[in-house]
Scaffold this active site. Structure first.
Site, PDB file in Angstrom:
ATOM      1  N   ASP A  91       0.866  -1.171   0.000  1.00 62.26           N
ATOM      2  CA  ASP A  91       0.000   0.000   0.000  1.00 62.26           C
ATOM      3  C   ASP A  91       0.912   1.233   0.000  1.00 62.26           C
ATOM      4  OD1 ASP A  91      -1.716   2.022   0.413  1.00 62.26           O
ATOM      5  OD2 ASP A  91      -2.986   0.919   1.832  1.00 62.26           O
ATOM      6  N   LYS A 147       6.387   9.854 -17.006  1.00 59.97           N
ATOM      7  CA  LYS A 147       5.765  11.160 -16.972  1.00 59.97           C
ATOM      8  C   LYS A 147       4.319  11.043 -16.473  1.00 59.97           C
ATOM      9  CE  LYS A 147       3.874  12.687 -21.076  1.00 59.97           C
ATOM     10  NZ  LYS A 147       2.744  11.893 -21.568  1.00 59.97           N
ATOM     11  N   HIS A 177       8.820   8.117 -24.070  1.00 63.57           N
ATOM     12  CA  HIS A 177       8.839   6.925 -24.933  1.00 63.57           C
ATOM     13  C   HIS A 177       9.057   7.284 -26.404  1.00 63.57           C
ATOM     14  CE1 HIS A 177       4.528   7.734 -25.607  1.00 63.57           C
ATOM     15  NE2 HIS A 177       4.636   6.979 -26.683  1.00 63.57           N
ATOM     16  N   LYS A 181      11.375   5.315 -30.084  1.00 59.90           N
ATOM     17  CA  LYS A 181      10.850   4.921 -31.399  1.00 59.90           C
ATOM     18  C   LYS A 181      11.999   4.858 -32.400  1.00 59.90           C
ATOM     19  CE  LYS A 181       6.297   7.020 -30.643  1.00 59.90           C
ATOM     20  NZ  LYS A 181       5.204   6.096 -30.864  1.00 59.90           N
ATOM     21  N   GLU A 215      -3.573  12.443 -33.122  1.00 58.88           N
ATOM     22  CA  GLU A 215      -4.136  11.158 -32.682  1.00 58.88           C
ATOM     23  C   GLU A 215      -5.615  11.118 -33.017  1.00 58.88           C
ATOM     24  OE1 GLU A 215      -2.428   9.609 -28.802  1.00 58.88           O
ATOM     25  OE2 GLU A 215      -2.467  11.768 -28.480  1.00 58.88           O
ATOM     26  N   ASP A 234       0.853  17.206 -21.762  1.00 54.05           N
ATOM     27  CA  ASP A 234       0.850  15.761 -22.041  1.00 54.05           C
ATOM     28  C   ASP A 234       1.747  15.425 -23.241  1.00 54.05           C
ATOM     29  OD1 ASP A 234      -0.196  13.074 -21.675  1.00 54.05           O
ATOM     30  OD2 ASP A 234      -1.368  13.392 -23.500  1.00 54.05           O
ATOM     31  N   HIS A 239       7.167  15.117 -25.600  1.00 55.08           N
ATOM     32  CA  HIS A 239       7.408  14.400 -26.854  1.00 55.08           C
ATOM     33  C   HIS A 239       7.787  15.344 -28.011  1.00 55.08           C
ATOM     34  CE1 HIS A 239       5.840  11.145 -24.614  1.00 55.08           C
ATOM     35  NE2 HIS A 239       4.568  11.288 -24.889  1.00 55.08           N
TER      36      HIS A 239
HETATM   37  C1  BG6 Z   1       1.495   9.549 -24.028  1.00 59.32           C
HETATM   38  C2  BG6 Z   1       0.369  10.492 -23.734  1.00 59.32           C
HETATM   39  O1  BG6 Z   1       2.680  10.013 -23.452  1.00 59.32           O
HETATM   40  O2  BG6 Z   1       1.685   9.426 -25.444  1.00 59.32           O
HETATM   41  C3  BG6 Z   1      -0.909  10.033 -24.425  1.00 59.32           C
HETATM   42  O3  BG6 Z   1       0.154  10.563 -22.339  1.00 59.32           O
HETATM   43  C4  BG6 Z   1      -0.671   9.795 -25.897  1.00 59.32           C
HETATM   44  O4  BG6 Z   1      -1.957  10.979 -24.239  1.00 59.32           O
HETATM   45  C5  BG6 Z   1       0.544   8.909 -26.120  1.00 59.32           C
HETATM   46  O5  BG6 Z   1      -1.835   9.186 -26.430  1.00 59.32           O
HETATM   47  C6  BG6 Z   1       0.883   8.837 -27.594  1.00 59.32           C
HETATM   48  O6  BG6 Z   1       1.888   7.891 -27.783  1.00 59.32           O
HETATM   49  P1  BG6 Z   1       2.037   7.146 -29.180  1.00 59.32           P
HETATM   50  O7  BG6 Z   1       3.301   6.376 -29.065  1.00 59.32           O
HETATM   51  O8  BG6 Z   1       0.819   6.297 -29.344  1.00 59.32           O
HETATM   52  O9  BG6 Z   1       2.094   8.252 -30.206  1.00 59.32           O
END
Ligand code: BG6
Length: 487
Positions: A91, A147, A177, A181, A215, A234, A239
């Protein structure tokens, strides 16, 4: 490539969360399947829920079947994988349950320990503190932070300060992330291993650069998180700025993590702050309204759980970099949810030819060369060039053609960004992770924009779900005599 020993205990805090099941477990499964995890490595899920070890394994199995590509899952591979799975109930709020983790980890005191914090940042300090109290942090420990690392500079500094009380900077892996890629890493290969692009890569030949991460999904399912952060926090602050850094940075003196990060930091420090007087002409924010996405009717952002919100689901910004290389070359960046299609790309738009000898003979208008680096849905790199239309016509006719710079199809499965990044943490290679000063420099640039938006200095526009965003975004770039690369 050698598949080194990679023996570790991988401790996944928040291991029953969405990210863990959707991305992290599939990545670990693939690493195991492909022989990148030592046979004796353990994956220890730590979570609040009460689960027996067996029930946990069953849950992981079901989630893998749900989220892995069909061809990746086999019973035989899972049997090998499940031997690595352990579950510990903790917890996080009152630090209960760490004794079990202590016992388990101390079976192999000298082993590398990867603590992956896939929890809300509000638990980071408590988890680190508990690890310290139970003497579970060793010189072989690393910690991975997911994040969002704060909502602005000061909250980010607070989180980082806390973690730094327990881990040294070189033990901290802040994940973005996008850096995992393949195509994003290919930007480095393209720029720094091809002589062809070296003289072209500056304001001498480049007119402007566009970075789009669109997206088709909306904010449903994670509304609570999203409404607190929005497109700017976000996506843009992390990114898109990281992509911008890789495009704009000077050649690092080596691939060493700090050499790379020093150069990215210089770019972040050179971002021109957007002043209050320019905020309305240099930025756009918007929310989607009901529409149709991929053939299905979808609700607007304010038609679901919430009725009122000042959070943007789309952001577009003109970014200027104040240094010698990019003087006068704007970067237009944008990101949005519920856009027409999933499409992420970087477009390097070259300048117009100084003079066209073809125009005089009415052959055609020359289109400016473009380099399009596409990350999603398919990864590809295309160079748009002018070419003669074959044939015997009296005047030479030209057309635009695509030179595709794609790696030969090896029919190999494309690995996910998280596989690359998790493996890098296991190998203790921090190159693709953000250093503290990078995160802070990104917030320093983003904070005034967020503040101006929160004070409504820029009106919240609307766009219909399933479109390319608000018309204000078209105007943002059109006011400079340019247009988005939307075909
Ligand atoms: C994340 C965001 O970091 O990246 C999300 O929190 C977003 O909102 C996602 O959808 C997009 O990642 P990818 O790799 O699908 O472009």
């Amino acid at each position: 490539m050698s598949k080194t020993n990679n023996l570790c205990d991988f401790i996944l805090f928040g291991g029953h969360g969405d990210l863990a099941f959707r991305k992290l477990m599939p990545a670990l499964y693939h690493l195991c399947k492909d022989g990148y995890l030592a046979e004796d490595s353990r994956i220890i899920t730590v979570s609040r829920a009460k689960f027996s070890a067996q029930k946990h394994k069953e849950l992981v199995k079901n989630k893998l079947i749900e989220f892995l590509p069909k061809e990746s899952y086999t019973q035989e591979d899972f049997q090998r994988f499940e031997k690595k799975l352990y579950y510990v109930q903790v917890d996080f709020l009152n630090s209960k349950g760490y004794e079990t983790l202590e016992k388990l980890l101390n079976e192999y005191e000298k082993r590398d320990r990867i603590n992956y914090l896939s929890t809300s940042p509000k638990f980071f300090a408590g988890i680190c503190q508990a690890l310290k109290e139970y003497k579970l942090i060793t010189s072989n420990s690393r910690v991975v932070l997911e994040k969002p690392l704060g909502k602005d500079l000061s909250s980010s500094q607070e989180i980082n300060k806390k973690v730094l009380e327990f881990f040294k900077e070189d033990q901290i892996y802040r994940i973005d992330h996008y850096l995992g890629k393949d195509t994003v890493q290919n930007i480095m290969a393209l720029r720094f291993s091809n002589r062809l692009f070296v003289p072209l890569w500056s304001s001498n030949h480049i007119d402007h650069i566009q970075i789009t991460v669109a997206e088709s999904v909306g904010a449903e399912g994670r509304w609570e998180y999203y409404n607190e952060y929005g497109a700017m926090r976000d996506m843009i602050q992390n990114h898109l700025l990281q992509l911008l850094c890789l495009i704009a940075m000077e050649p690092p003196c080596s691939l060493d993590a700090n050499d790379m990060r020093d150069e990215k930091l210089k770019v972040l420090k050179s971002l021109r702050p957007i002043s209050r007087s320019e905020i309305a002409s240099s930025t756009v924010r918007a929310q989607y309204t009901a529409g149709s996405s991929m053939g299905e009717s979808v609700l607007g952002y304010l038609d679901g759980e919430i009725k009122q919100s000042n959070t943007e689901t789309f952001a577009a910004i003109r970014v200027d970099i104040d240094n010698w290389r990019w003087n006068g070359v704007p970067f237009y960046i944008r990101s949005g949810k519920r856009m027409q299609k999933r499409n992420s790309e970087v477009v390097i738009q070259f300048k117009t030819m100084p003079h066209s000898i073809f125009a005089e003979n009415n052959c055609c208008t020359l289109l400016d060369n473009k380099l399009v680096i596409r990350l999603q849905p398919q990864e590809s790199i295309e160079l748009r060039l002018m070419n003669k239309i074959p044939g015997l016509s009296e005047t030479m006719q030209l057309q635009e053609v695509n030179l595709e710079l794609n790696a030969p199809d090896t029919h190999k499965r494309k690995s996910d960004a998280y596989e690359r990044l998790i493996l890098d943490v296991i190998r203790a290679n921090p190159t693709l992770f953000m250093r503290l000063d990078e995160v802070e420099a990104a917030w320093r640039w983003a904070d005034p924009i967020i503040e101006a938006w929160e004070n409504n200095l820029v009106p919240m526009k609307k766009y219909t779900a399933g479109t390319d965003g608000p018309t204000a975004s078209i105007q943002l770039i059109a006011q400079d005599g340019r247009s988005w690369n939307d075909e």
